[in-house]
Design an enzyme around this catalytic site. Sequence first.
Site, PDB file in Angstrom:
ATOM      1  N   CYS A  89      43.457  62.675  19.446  1.00 26.98           N
ATOM      2  CA  CYS A  89      43.633  62.071  18.122  1.00 26.98           C
ATOM      3  C   CYS A  89      42.605  60.951  17.981  1.00 26.98           C
ATOM      4  O   CYS A  89      42.472  60.115  18.863  1.00 26.98           O
ATOM      5  CB  CYS A  89      45.049  61.527  17.986  1.00 26.98           C
TER       6      CYS A  89
ATOM      7  N   TYR B  52      39.914  45.658  -9.228  1.00 25.31           N
ATOM      8  CA  TYR B  52      40.512  46.625  -8.302  1.00 25.31           C
ATOM      9  C   TYR B  52      41.901  46.102  -7.882  1.00 25.31           C
ATOM     10  O   TYR B  52      42.236  46.076  -6.706  1.00 25.31           O
ATOM     11  CB  TYR B  52      39.654  46.836  -7.053  1.00 25.31           C
TER      12      TYR B  52
ATOM     13  N   CYS C 135      37.095  46.227   3.068  1.00 27.59           N
ATOM     14  CA  CYS C 135      37.505  46.949   4.274  1.00 27.59           C
ATOM     15  C   CYS C 135      36.313  47.640   4.925  1.00 27.59           C
ATOM     16  O   CYS C 135      36.478  48.428   5.853  1.00 27.59           O
ATOM     17  CB  CYS C 135      38.597  47.977   3.943  1.00 27.59           C
TER      18      CYS C 135
END
Length: 469
Positions: free
Chosen positions: A79, A330, A427
């Site tokens: 993963c 945003y 981010c």
Amino acid sequence: MIHNKTIIQNLAINGYAAEGKALGHSDGKVIFVELAVPGDVVDVLITRNKKDWAQGKIIRFKKYAEERIEPFCIHFGVCGGCKWQMLPYEKQIEYKQQEAEQNLKRIGKVELPEILPIIGADETVYYRNKLEFTFSNKRYLLPEELETLAPGSSANLGGALGYHAAGIFDKIIDIEECYLMNDINNIIRNTLRKFVTEYNLSFYDIKNHTGWLRNIIIRYATNRQLMLNLVVAYDDAQAIKEIADHLIKKIPGITTFLYTINTKWNDSIFDLSPQIYSGKGFIIENLENFHFKISPKSFFQTNTRQAEKLYNVVKSFAQLTGKEIIYDLYCGTGSIGIFLSKGAKKIIGVDIINEAIDDARKNTLINDIEHALFFTGDVIKICTDEFFLLHGRPDVIITDPPRAGMHEKLLIKLLEMAAPKIVYVSCNIATQARDINLLGEKYKVVKIQPIDMFPHTHHIECVCLLEIK
């Protein structure tokens, strides 16, 4: 000479680059590899070769770095969600700080003497409030499973419920445990998988667009409110009822259960309408003393505790006196603007997603805020001279764009608006640095604060204060 399929022996890993990739040097080239730690010595198979750099995968460890630790998840290395589990958390923070500084100075041309030390997380596991798992009729087989297959035989992949295998769009890793969210996520996923397997319900086939079960989306608030959204390929009321009733019986903490019919080829649900099976169709999450409605399609920071730290940095950078008009671009469900509302004269929020604006307006009612207004649409089209005449020009602009950063037209619009301060939340430091460089025409960088929202990953959140020159 390095070529594709070359095996480089005894490559010394001596640092980290962008996106969490470790690096070493061989034959005048930088060699990027994943799952390595500075101090490791490895044999690497080259999978991609360019003039000045190459990329490869580890086929053998010759020496382990002293700072390497044992990963805690059984899915580590398969993963791709938590690629840095083998690094002590203090080292993760050190390398994230390093990447933030490099990107902001190299791409953003930031000339500050220092970037503030990154704010780490108090909780490095069980920190997410949202997870999404995918059903697939093709399970990703581990190398040891492939070795057991008879020559010439076709693999019986079976069904899986979990995460996409890295770089393979049609195979899913069957996840047994995940430490990103409270153990409730494991109970839900494993209970659901067992039930649908016993009843032989079909898992989705992304290549052929067949099968019924597609996704399960879990939202779990810090106050233990729990939302499940089951996504299926077509309406089957009886099967949905059986699944919902079974999960509600086995997991009494479910606050609301929804289902979404997705007949499209892609997994996005933002143009679809989730249906309520039980509960109110939303949950409430808290940020300090503020309460926020989260609907199935709402954007909300996925690490609630770190979001509180993040928003307090934004508040500190904004330096509000109670006289300022804040434009929250945003804005999503209005969380940043509402968090800052007590120190502002007026909040103007803008977002292109109508459902998010609906939630933002409801969140003002939940929090008894009367001086916040929210608008649906493109900032470039909304923020006209007529709009400014009616609502006032911004004293502080808060912008929190997606990973791609701000569109060039919006950057031009921000330069036209010429607010005294911009607090830029991002981010993706690389795109933030690019945008900061373009805003440098009128703005100077005053402060930069990185924050770790996602332990054990390479992702970094960053807040930048810009003031007009």
